[in-house]
Design a protein around this motif. Structure first.
Motif, PDB file in Angstrom:
ATOM      1  N   ASP A 119       0.460   9.870   4.923  1.00 14.24           N
ATOM      2  CA  ASP A 119       1.584   9.850   5.876  1.00 14.24           C
ATOM      3  C   ASP A 119       1.962   8.417   6.247  1.00 14.24           C
ATOM      4  O   ASP A 119       3.143   8.067   6.351  1.00 14.24           O
ATOM      5  N   LEU A 120       0.947   7.575   6.475  1.00 14.49           N
ATOM      6  CA  LEU A 120       1.226   6.200   6.892  1.00 14.49           C
ATOM      7  C   LEU A 120       1.897   5.403   5.770  1.00 14.49           C
ATOM      8  O   LEU A 120       2.732   4.539   6.032  1.00 14.49           O
ATOM      9  N   GLY A 121       1.524   5.705   4.526  1.00 11.81           N
ATOM     10  CA  GLY A 121       2.162   5.032   3.386  1.00 11.81           C
ATOM     11  C   GLY A 121       3.653   5.309   3.363  1.00 11.81           C
ATOM     12  O   GLY A 121       4.475   4.419   3.144  1.00 11.81           O
ATOM     13  N   PRO A 134      -6.139   2.692  -3.814  1.00  3.77           N
ATOM     14  CA  PRO A 134      -5.316   1.613  -3.253  1.00  3.77           C
ATOM     15  C   PRO A 134      -6.059   0.851  -2.143  1.00  3.77           C
ATOM     16  O   PRO A 134      -7.248   1.077  -1.906  1.00  3.77           O
ATOM     17  N   GLY A 135      -5.319   0.024  -1.441  1.00  5.43           N
ATOM     18  CA  GLY A 135      -5.885  -0.775  -0.337  1.00  5.43           C
ATOM     19  C   GLY A 135      -5.924  -2.245  -0.733  1.00  5.43           C
ATOM     20  O   GLY A 135      -6.909  -2.693  -1.308  1.00  5.43           O
ATOM     21  N   ILE A 136      -4.842  -3.001  -0.387  1.00  5.36           N
ATOM     22  CA  ILE A 136      -4.752  -4.385  -0.893  1.00  5.36           C
ATOM     23  C   ILE A 136      -5.626  -5.339  -0.086  1.00  5.36           C
ATOM     24  O   ILE A 136      -5.701  -6.513  -0.431  1.00  5.36           O
ATOM     25  N   ASP A 137      -6.236  -4.865   0.973  1.00  2.85           N
ATOM     26  CA  ASP A 137      -7.151  -5.745   1.698  1.00  2.85           C
ATOM     27  C   ASP A 137      -8.338  -4.967   2.222  1.00  2.85           C
ATOM     28  O   ASP A 137      -8.316  -3.729   2.303  1.00  2.85           O
ATOM     29  N   ALA A 191       5.445   6.168   5.981  1.00  2.79           N
ATOM     30  CA  ALA A 191       6.058   5.588   7.191  1.00  2.79           C
ATOM     31  C   ALA A 191       6.350   4.096   7.008  1.00  2.79           C
ATOM     32  O   ALA A 191       7.412   3.608   7.416  1.00  2.79           O
ATOM     33  N   ILE A 192       5.423   3.358   6.376  1.00  4.32           N
ATOM     34  CA  ILE A 192       5.660   1.899   6.277  1.00  4.32           C
ATOM     35  C   ILE A 192       6.836   1.615   5.345  1.00  4.32           C
ATOM     36  O   ILE A 192       7.606   0.682   5.572  1.00  4.32           O
ATOM     37  N   LEU A 193       7.030   2.449   4.329  1.00  6.90           N
ATOM     38  CA  LEU A 193       8.168   2.221   3.430  1.00  6.90           C
ATOM     39  C   LEU A 193       9.499   2.475   4.142  1.00  6.90           C
ATOM     40  O   LEU A 193      10.532   1.964   3.728  1.00  6.90           O
ATOM     41  N   LYS A 194       9.458   3.276   5.224  1.00 12.57           N
ATOM     42  CA  LYS A 194      10.688   3.544   5.981  1.00 12.57           C
ATOM     43  C   LYS A 194      10.835   2.573   7.146  1.00 12.57           C
ATOM     44  O   LYS A 194      11.709   2.762   8.003  1.00 12.57           O
ATOM     45  N   GLY A 195       9.947   1.568   7.281  1.00 13.50           N
ATOM     46  CA  GLY A 195      10.032   0.602   8.393  1.00 13.50           C
ATOM     47  C   GLY A 195       9.702   1.234   9.725  1.00 13.50           C
ATOM     48  O   GLY A 195      10.178   0.809  10.772  1.00 13.50           O
ATOM     49  N   ASP A 224       0.844  -1.205   0.000  1.00 12.30           N
ATOM     50  CA  ASP A 224       0.000   0.000   0.000  1.00 12.30           C
ATOM     51  C   ASP A 224       0.873   1.245   0.000  1.00 12.30           C
ATOM     52  O   ASP A 224       0.547   2.241  -0.645  1.00 12.30           O
ATOM     53  N   GLY A 225       1.977   1.172   0.761  1.00 15.35           N
ATOM     54  CA  GLY A 225       2.914   2.298   0.778  1.00 15.35           C
ATOM     55  C   GLY A 225       3.393   2.593  -0.634  1.00 15.35           C
ATOM     56  O   GLY A 225       3.464   3.753  -1.067  1.00 15.35           O
ATOM     57  N   LEU A 226       3.710   1.523  -1.379  1.00 16.02           N
ATOM     58  CA  LEU A 226       4.174   1.704  -2.761  1.00 16.02           C
ATOM     59  C   LEU A 226       3.062   2.281  -3.635  1.00 16.02           C
ATOM     60  O   LEU A 226       3.309   3.129  -4.484  1.00 16.02           O
ATOM     61  N   CYS A 227       1.822   1.801  -3.414  1.00 13.40           N
ATOM     62  CA  CYS A 227       0.709   2.239  -4.290  1.00 13.40           C
ATOM     63  C   CYS A 227       0.246   3.660  -3.978  1.00 13.40           C
ATOM     64  O   CYS A 227      -0.192   4.379  -4.872  1.00 13.40           O
ATOM     65  N   ILE A 228       0.347   4.077  -2.709  1.00  7.81           N
ATOM     66  CA  ILE A 228      -0.068   5.447  -2.362  1.00  7.81           C
ATOM     67  C   ILE A 228       0.984   6.426  -2.873  1.00  7.81           C
ATOM     68  O   ILE A 228       0.674   7.510  -3.342  1.00  7.81           O
ATOM     69  N   GLY A 229       2.245   5.998  -2.775  1.00  8.31           N
ATOM     70  CA  GLY A 229       3.341   6.905  -3.094  1.00  8.31           C
ATOM     71  C   GLY A 229       3.759   6.810  -4.552  1.00  8.31           C
ATOM     72  O   GLY A 229       2.923   6.811  -5.447  1.00  8.31           O
ATOM     73  N   PRO A 230       5.053   6.657  -4.789  1.00 12.66           N
ATOM     74  CA  PRO A 230       5.554   6.737  -6.158  1.00 12.66           C
ATOM     75  C   PRO A 230       5.049   5.624  -7.083  1.00 12.66           C
ATOM     76  O   PRO A 230       5.316   5.650  -8.267  1.00 12.66           O
TER      77      PRO A 230
END
Ligand code: NDP
Length: 328
Positions: free
Chosen positions: A308-310, A64-67, A312-316, A46-52
């Motif tokens: 913002d959360l997208g 987005p939203g894979i689930d 954050a998850i890409l940065k772990g 989701d982080g990938l799909c919201i962002g770049p």
């Protein structure tokens, strides 16, 4: 009647922009079941799909939203009727097909699973794709035999790792949780980890193809150097369920652990799972994951928190699981 969704738009070579919008049912993609979505979640994809985009989103505008978990509103398929509680993971929903960041979704009946009794739609999304994949990993390890000794969980404070730790511990296994965030020790012990292993302890060991046999099994959410090191530390005949690549896609390993220790490397894919596997995993989640431990992992969110959360998850940076109340 319009409803809310997080829509990602991209014009030409500009960066994609995500914002909450009002959309209508006639904008939804084709499908034979309309779901009144209640909860979704935030996964790495989701982080990938919201962002770049990361190559995952093919067409804009995109939801987005894979689930998602919710209640069937309308169905042309005999397997589902109005009011049924359902959950959906995978099938490239949220990537190639509009996903769960919306108060309504239209999907194929084949992609759905009835939500088992004993688990609410909110709890289903506290588990989400990350936790569902943890359950698939536990089932894969069990089929190949978990050896004596602690089971290693890498990326333990993340979504996959947190749920894996709680399930394995509840099943009576000793769990060694690998984390790069020492401040999460109390949290991980609360989920049932019996041993906390610093990320560097695995990554910065002497880089030999075989090291001391330490782990009876492993669920690895990190990949890369971490997975390469772990392979050489497995007990004879033990298995590693490879789930993710949060630490990198390259695998700088040798074949020695496979040849001399009979180590099994089990690839876990949650996207295209047959129906029976999905039903088995969700029913095991309802019985084998203590719901009070699940609650300790949850961070609540709304659709407008998602950009913002997208990131954050890409940065772990996310601890545990984010549950998105799409109606909040
Ligand atoms: P999270 O971001 O929630 O967790 C990943 C964790 O990995 C982080 O919390 C961190 O744990 C650790 N980590 C992050 N970066 C690094 C690094 N550079 N080196 C070492 N450790 C790192 O993601 P999820 O748990 O949701 O997903 C984990 C992976 O699993 C992702 O790659 C995701 O795409 C994949 N995945 C695959 C699925 C499948 O079907 N195979 C399904 C679901 C997810 P800590 O802070 O504890 O060190």
């Amino acid at each position: 009647m319009s409803f809310k969704a997080l829509v990602v738009r991209k014009e030409g070579d500009d960066k994609p922009i995500a914002a909450v919008e009002q959309i209508s049912e006639d904008q939804l993609p084709d499908g034979n079941v309309t779901v009144a979505v209640e909860f979704s979640t935030v996964n790495y994809k989701d982080g990938l799909c919201i962002g770049p985009g990361g190559g995952l989103v093919r067409n804009y505008p995109h939801v987005p939203g894979i689930d998602m978990a919710g209640v069937v509103e309308a169905s042309d398929d005999d397997r589902y009727k109005h009011g049924d509680r359902v959950v959906l993971n995978g099938w490239r929903v949220g990537e190639a097909h509009w996903g769960g960041y919306s108060q309504k979704a239209r999907v194929k009946a084949d992609w759905l699973v009835p939500l088992p009794d004993g688990i609410t739609t909110r709890q289903a999304m506290a588990v989400g794709t990350a936790g569902y994949t943890s359950m698939l990993s536990v089932i894969a390890l069990e089929k190949h035999g978990i050896k004596d000794g602690p089971v290693l969980v890498t990326g333990a404070a993340g979504g996959v790792g947190s749920v894996a730790t709680a399930i394995l511990s509840n099943l009576g296994h000793e769990v060694a949780a690998v984390t790069g965030r020492p401040e999460t020790e109390d949290y991980l012990r609360g989920l049932g980890a019996t041993q906390i292993v610093a990320r560097e302890e695995i990554n910065e060991t002497v880089k030999r193809p075989l090291e001391t046999e330490a782990w009876g099994g492993c669920i690895d959410a990190v990949g890369g150097e971490m997975l390469a090191r772990v392979l050489g530390q497995m007990k004879y005949g033990a298995s590693v369920a490879a789930v993710g690549l949060a630490g990198g896609a390259n695998l700088p390993a040798t074949v020695i652990p496979f040849l001399l220790r009979g180590v099994n490397l089990l690839g876990i894919d949650s996207v295209m799972r047959p129906y029976d596997d999905r039903v088995e995993a969700w029913s095991r989640i309802a019985t084998d994951l203590p719901m009070e431990k699940l609650e300790a992992m949850v961070q609540p969110a709304t659709l407008s928190d998602l950009p913002d959360l997208g990131r954050a998850i890409l940065k772990g940076q996310i601890k545990g699981r984010v549950v998105v109340d799409v109606n909040a």
